[in-house]
Design an enzyme around this catalytic site. Structure first.
Site, mmCIF file in Angstrom:
data_model
loop_
_atom_site.group_PDB
_atom_site.id
_atom_site.type_symbol
_atom_site.label_atom_id
_atom_site.label_comp_id
_atom_site.label_asym_id
_atom_site.label_seq_id
_atom_site.Cartn_x
_atom_site.Cartn_y
_atom_site.Cartn_z
ATOM 1 N N HIS A 1 0.856 -1.188 0.000
ATOM 2 C CA HIS A 1 0.000 0.000 0.000
ATOM 3 C C HIS A 1 0.896 1.242 0.000
ATOM 4 O O HIS A 1 1.240 1.759 1.074
ATOM 5 C CB HIS A 1 -0.901 0.011 1.234
ATOM 6 C CG HIS A 1 -1.791 -1.183 1.352
ATOM 7 N ND1 HIS A 1 -1.317 -2.426 1.715
ATOM 8 C CD2 HIS A 1 -3.126 -1.318 1.146
ATOM 9 C CE1 HIS A 1 -2.325 -3.280 1.740
ATOM 10 N NE2 HIS A 1 -3.426 -2.641 1.406
ATOM 11 N N HIS B 1 -1.911 -0.937 7.163
ATOM 12 C CA HIS B 1 -1.603 -1.209 5.753
ATOM 13 C C HIS B 1 -0.532 -0.253 5.234
ATOM 14 O O HIS B 1 0.179 -0.581 4.281
ATOM 15 C CB HIS B 1 -2.869 -1.092 4.893
ATOM 16 C CG HIS B 1 -3.555 0.229 5.001
ATOM 17 N ND1 HIS B 1 -4.443 0.512 6.012
ATOM 18 C CD2 HIS B 1 -3.482 1.350 4.244
ATOM 19 C CE1 HIS B 1 -4.894 1.749 5.862
ATOM 20 N NE2 HIS B 1 -4.319 2.279 4.803
ATOM 21 N N PRO C 1 -5.996 -5.160 11.161
ATOM 22 C CA PRO C 1 -7.457 -5.045 11.274
ATOM 23 C C PRO C 1 -7.806 -3.623 11.725
ATOM 24 O O PRO C 1 -7.437 -3.196 12.812
ATOM 25 C CB PRO C 1 -7.806 -6.083 12.348
ATOM 26 C CG PRO C 1 -6.658 -7.050 12.339
ATOM 27 C CD PRO C 1 -5.456 -6.231 12.015
ATOM 28 N N LEU C 2 -8.485 -2.904 10.880
ATOM 29 C CA LEU C 2 -8.671 -1.474 11.123
ATOM 30 C C LEU C 2 -9.456 -1.211 12.395
ATOM 31 O O LEU C 2 -10.412 -1.913 12.720
ATOM 32 C CB LEU C 2 -9.337 -0.825 9.920
ATOM 33 C CG LEU C 2 -8.447 -0.768 8.676
ATOM 34 C CD1 LEU C 2 -9.218 -0.268 7.474
ATOM 35 C CD2 LEU C 2 -7.222 0.101 8.917
ATOM 36 N N VAL D 1 -10.172 8.567 0.506
ATOM 37 C CA VAL D 1 -10.085 7.483 -0.477
ATOM 38 C C VAL D 1 -9.966 6.157 0.254
ATOM 39 O O VAL D 1 -9.197 6.038 1.216
ATOM 40 C CB VAL D 1 -8.867 7.655 -1.413
ATOM 41 C CG1 VAL D 1 -8.706 6.452 -2.340
ATOM 42 C CG2 VAL D 1 -8.999 8.933 -2.241
ATOM 43 N N HIS E 1 -3.965 3.078 -3.318
ATOM 44 C CA HIS E 1 -4.184 2.545 -1.975
ATOM 45 C C HIS E 1 -3.517 1.197 -1.775
ATOM 46 O O HIS E 1 -2.699 1.035 -0.871
ATOM 47 C CB HIS E 1 -5.685 2.424 -1.704
ATOM 48 C CG HIS E 1 -6.015 2.000 -0.312
ATOM 49 N ND1 HIS E 1 -5.851 0.700 0.134
ATOM 50 C CD2 HIS E 1 -6.502 2.701 0.748
ATOM 51 C CE1 HIS E 1 -6.218 0.633 1.404
ATOM 52 N NE2 HIS E 1 -6.622 1.822 1.799
ATOM 53 N N GLU F 1 -17.986 -4.101 24.206
ATOM 54 C CA GLU F 1 -17.096 -5.275 24.226
ATOM 55 C C GLU F 1 -15.992 -5.190 23.180
ATOM 56 O O GLU F 1 -14.867 -5.623 23.421
ATOM 57 C CB GLU F 1 -17.896 -6.560 24.020
ATOM 58 C CG GLU F 1 -18.801 -6.942 25.182
ATOM 59 C CD GLU F 1 -20.192 -6.382 25.024
ATOM 60 O OE1 GLU F 1 -21.075 -6.783 25.807
ATOM 61 O OE2 GLU F 1 -20.402 -5.538 24.112
ATOM 62 N N HIS G 1 -28.607 -15.690 24.133
ATOM 63 C CA HIS G 1 -27.556 -15.515 25.129
ATOM 64 C C HIS G 1 -26.875 -16.826 25.514
ATOM 65 O O HIS G 1 -25.893 -16.813 26.265
ATOM 66 C CB HIS G 1 -28.128 -14.856 26.396
ATOM 67 C CG HIS G 1 -28.342 -13.381 26.250
ATOM 68 N ND1 HIS G 1 -29.066 -12.833 25.219
ATOM 69 C CD2 HIS G 1 -27.925 -12.330 27.012
ATOM 70 C CE1 HIS G 1 -29.085 -11.519 25.359
ATOM 71 N NE2 HIS G 1 -28.404 -11.179 26.432
#
Length: 675
Positions: free
Chosen positions: A34, A74, A123-124, A195, A268, A415, A477
């Site tokens: 990237h 990234h 992981p964003l 973007v 990107h 959570e 649950h």
């Protein structure tokens, strides 16, 4: 003065363009990566690292360094370029091996692999959440260890975050809590390049981000990310605003300098292409030489590193005086940074009477209350389920915006963020974190749990309401697939105790493990406390699985975890009445059992005994590894139901009678096959 300012501006341009060149070249050589974000945020990064960030490449882990989190993982070539130019142990050869097997420059930053990388990101939103935990740790440690004239904890947490980070729900939760707590030494630089992979952000993202963060209680600013003086002024303003966390929206051009890719989605997530790299270098005034690093860029960052080394030296001198003035505090400080527990931390652990059935969640709460005074850096909380999770020790006050002297965190119904914040507390150093929720909501935390396991962080999860045993709340649950899901995560130990005594063992294991997280999986319903004076083993749970009781000449083995151990024990009584001898094995932690020597494992589960029946109120198929093709599994391969828990167990067939049937069927089948 003008001349000096002009010279600083010239050096900043050289440094930023050097970072852009390294990013272009590394991604092009790897044919993967990237390049756009590093090219767009290079000007911002040069101001932050060259002017504000306090770091020492010769000792990347010194406690009072500033923390830099590249949440937009990234764009890792931006971080790798900075680390190389600043003198961290990341030679140019590693930059040239970007994304290759065995390199220290993988496709996203990885904690513990590359010096100077504070957390694994990719992981964003996760890095954003980690940063909130890190800033919370700084504030808590400062409250507990600083003394007048001795600010041994006094550092900042800086984040570069992308549009994607701020779209992900986890960042919303984390930002809300950070604003609520007033974490004023947290500064987020938002790469507002508009973007994403799909194209312009307006396809899916149109809110006013600054208004949103202002509503969370953040200090907000907007600047041109390619104007270093504006970025510098915004950072100065953010550092003056100590009562609120700060968000600085930096308007940038993704792929800055690329004639045909700037401001396009193609910049990107794919290489620019050989010809476009050539054109971009011409536009930026860079030579065509691959991986070009001018001496002026090195010198610019060397000066920043030298300032950090000087601050580190001053801190060491301050700490020496602190040790003399506050020897007890200093001893505690050193112990918590080494991850040491006091020798008597477990001296007052509770014991439980076999006469009184007790939910393992209640036993866990009793353990926490007993150990809390003896583990002063144990900090935790719950996702708005404190009375249900039993996670607040007796008498312990909560952390508040105006008072960080407590050790309990009300995470609220967050959570997702709780998982990432726990990781951040651990990554900062000096803190042992735990967090509680219902087992079914571990799904919300799963990405953070996975990253804790990947980073080998000793985070403790307290997951209660572990099965259909929670009863009337019903299938929404009642966890069914969650044990299998958690057991599938490498390096996560899942400990589901059969009774209060095994719960004590679970906490011992969780607190003494240093190389990864532990999930304690606990009942809502009361279960008998086993009379261990009558059992074959006393402390076998520390080995993950052990023989509870057995009959002479046993013909079958019953395996179970948690509350279903009692179902297996009741089935054993029924089988004994029919002259069928069995062994009952409690298996609270598969992962720990797998670490035992083969001789021990085979002593518990001898290969010659092929008649095996596993019992667990959860998905059945994972137990096949222990019962083999000849065995039977009494499990749950459907969702639960709403009713009193005893009725649910009966209706869904998790009963002693069903276990008896399974044992008989298994023995009959083996007999018919001549075994």
């Amino acid at each position: 003065m003008k001349g000096a300012t002009a010279e600083i501006g010239r050096l900043r341009r050289i440094a930023a363009n050097t970072l852009r060149g390294l990013a272009m070249d590394a991604v092009q050589r790897a044919n993967s990566g990237h390049p756009g974000m590093p090219m767009g945020m290079a000007d911002v990064a040069v101001v932050l690292w060259g002017r504000f960030l306090s770091f020492d490449p010769s000792d990347p882990q010194w406690p009072d360094r500033d923390r830099f989190i590249l949440s937009a993982g990234h764009g890792c070539m931006l971080l790798y370029g900075l680390l190389h130019l600043c003198g961290f142990d990341l030679p140019l050869e590693e930059i040239q091996r970007f994304r290759q097997w065995g390199s220290r420059t993988p496709g996203h930053p990885e904690y513990g692999l590359t010096p100077g990388v504070e957390t694994t990101t990719g992981p964003l939103g996760q890095g954003f959440g980690n940063a909130v935990g890190i800033a919370l740790a700084e504030r808590w440690l400062a409250t507990h260890f600083n003394r007048p004239g001795f600010p041994i904890v006094d550092h900042w947490t800086y984040v570069i975050a992308s549009d994607g980070d701020l779209m992900e729900g986890i960042s919303h939760e984390a930002a809300s809590l950070a604003g609520h707590l007033g974490l004023g030494k947290l500064v987020v630089l938002y790469d507002d390049n508009r973007v994403t992979i799909d194209g312009p952000t307006e396809l899916a993202f149109s809110e006013d981000v600054l208004m949103r963060f202002a509503a969370y209680g953040w200090h907000t600013q907007r600047v041109d990310g390619h104007d270093p003086e504006a970025v510098e002024a915004a950072l100065e303003s953010a550092r003056r605003e100590t009562a609120r966390p700060s968000l600085i929206a930096c308007r940038t051009h993704i792929g800055f300098g690329s004639p045909n890719r700037q401001d396009s989605a193609k910049a990107h997530g794919e290489p620019l292409g050989v010809e476009e790299v050539k054109l971009a270098k011409e536009r930026l005034g860079l030579p065509q030489e691959e991986f070009y690093v001018p001496e002026e860029a090195k010198e610019f960052f060397r000066q920043a590193a030298e300032r950090g080394r000087q601050r580190h030296k001053e801190w060491n001198e301050l700490y020496l005086r602190y040790r003399q003035a506050f020897p007890e505090l200093a001893r505690l400080w050193e112990a918590i940074w080494q991850g040491e527990l006091s020798p008597d931390w477990d001296r007052e652990l509770p014991s439980f009477s076999p006469q009184a059935p007790l939910a393992t969640r209640a036993a866990s709460g009793a353990v926490l209350s007993a150990i809390f005074p003896r583990i002063p850096n144990l900090i935790g909380g719950s996702g708005d389920l404190t009375p249900s999770n039993n996670t607040q020790p007796k008498g312990e006050k909560a952390i508040r915006r105006d008072d960080f002297s407590g050790r309990y965190i009300h995470f609220g119904v967050r959570e997702h963020a709780m998982g990432a914040i726990l990781n951040g507390l651990c990554l900062h150093g000096g803190i042992r974190p735990y967090g509680g929720t219902f087992l079914v909501f571990s799904d919300y935390m799963r990405p953070s749990i996975r990253l804790a396991a990947l980073m080998k962080l000793p985070v403790i999860y307290v997951f209660t309401h572990d099965s259909i045993g929670l009863g009337e709340d019903g299938p929404t649950h009642q966890p069914v697939e969650h044990l299998a899901s958690l057991r599938a995560i490498p390096n996560l130990w899942v400990f589901r105790p059969a009774d209060a005594t095994e719960t004590v063992v679970g906490w011992k294991i969780a607190l003494t493990r240093r190389e990864g997280p532990v999930a304690l999986v606990l009942t809502r319903q009361a279960v008998p406390v086993l009379d261990r004076s009558q059992l074959a083993a006393q402390e076998g749970a520390v080995r993950g699985a052990y023989i509870l009781v057995e009959d002479a000449d046993f013909r079958a083995i019953l395996l179970a975890s948690g509350s279903e151990v009692h179902v297996a024990l009741s089935a054993r009584e029924l089988l004994r009445a029919e002259g069928i001898g069995v062994r009952v094995v409690s298996m609270p932690c598969w992962e720990l059992f797998e670490e035992q020597p083969r001789s021990y494992r085979e002593s518990v589960l001898p290969p010659r005994i092929r008649a095996r029946v596993a019992v667990e109120a959860a998905r059945s198929w994972p137990w096949r590894r222990y019962v083999g093709l000849d065995g039977e599994i009494v499990g749950l391969d459907r969702f639960g139901a709403s009713a009193p828990y005893k009725v649910v167990y009966e209706k869904l067939g998790i009963t002693p009678a069903r276990v008896v049937e399974a044992v008989k069927a298994c023995l009959d089948r083996l007999a018919g096959a001549g075994h």
